[in-house]
Design an enzyme around this catalytic site. Sequence first.
Site, PDB file in Angstrom:
ATOM      1  N   ASP A 178       0.843  -1.193   0.000  1.00  0.00           N
ATOM      2  CA  ASP A 178       0.000   0.000   0.000  1.00  0.00           C
ATOM      3  C   ASP A 178       0.881   1.246   0.000  1.00  0.00           C
ATOM      4  OD1 ASP A 178      -2.241   1.543   0.031  1.00  0.00           O
ATOM      5  OD2 ASP A 178      -2.880   1.035   2.054  1.00  0.00           O
TER       6      ASP A 178
ATOM      7  N   HIS B  76      -8.401  -0.833  -9.289  1.00  0.00           N
ATOM      8  CA  HIS B  76      -8.279   0.173  -8.233  1.00  0.00           C
ATOM      9  C   HIS B  76      -7.158   1.155  -8.564  1.00  0.00           C
ATOM     10  CE1 HIS B  76      -8.373   1.861  -4.201  1.00  0.00           C
ATOM     11  NE2 HIS B  76      -7.094   1.581  -4.039  1.00  0.00           N
TER      12      HIS B  76
END
Length: 326
Positions: free
Chosen positions: A151, A224
């Site tokens: 992330d 995403h």
Amino acid sequence: MDKVGPSTSVQAVAAPLTRSACFLVVTVRPDGIDTVREVLSGLEDLVKTVSFRDAQSALSCIVGIGSDVWPALTLLPRPKELHPFKEFHGEAHSAISTPGDLLFHIRAERPDICFEFEKLLLEALDGSVDTVDEVTGFRYFDARDLLGFVDGTANPVGPALPAAALVGEEDPQFSGGSYVVVQKYLHPMEKWDALSTEDQEAIIGRRKADNVELADATEGQKSHKTLNTITQDGQELEIVRDNMPFGTPGKGEFGTYFIGYSRRLWVIEKMLERMFIGDPPGFHDRILDFSEPETGITFFAPSLELLSSLGGADESLGIRNNQKGK
């Protein structure tokens, strides 16, 4: 691109990511404004007090102020883009707005340092605020979320970081500040784990093992990664993310606390619109099928200079009122 002035004293938005963090959101009581002003104006002293126990802990605390409390707390006009969290309601999922006047983003390499700072902070604020959300986050292996993917890969680095996160000459009164959006997402892990690795990678837009980007879809369902890529005049507009996993396995709670800092609030809002509404509409971000937002709040993190001036806000009120009358 214009830059933040060298004399601007900024909060630790550009500080390196740490292994521990606490995200504390509170509302301010009507009779608590004066106390909050004093605490915020002396926050850096509290950081130094706790940091003294371990100079290597890299403790910092970024303060964000919400739109509703901004006028009463600062006695200043709102920054140009500051407004309550903008909700998005798609066919399948919604980005909701929830209460919150102040955000304290507490970061350190040690969880006990975060804990100590938060404890002393709440002691100082006692009677002036009510806690509405409190999340303790941790760095998970090689900066992965609980879905198993790295992330924050797209974070800018070097000079590009402050250029992406800090307001500049476009709003000179608030130069050095940053717009902040937070959302707490919960993950149904059994549902996610039932997917194949290939399906998970298609949703995220990266390979799981080595974080290599997959090719962008040009139409239909987008990943995403693609939906969160915002461009203007051919240039990608970046934001700074310091997301952290959190969870309580015994309660079956697994989540990601999203926190994004941006020079331009509309960039984060555009990302959320593309995720929840879809691009094209109807093709929402499939990560939302496995990530349910529980909160949504927008703040502005002002410069340290503005924060330190809050302690004298009452004394300057008459001056500011006189200036308005001229």
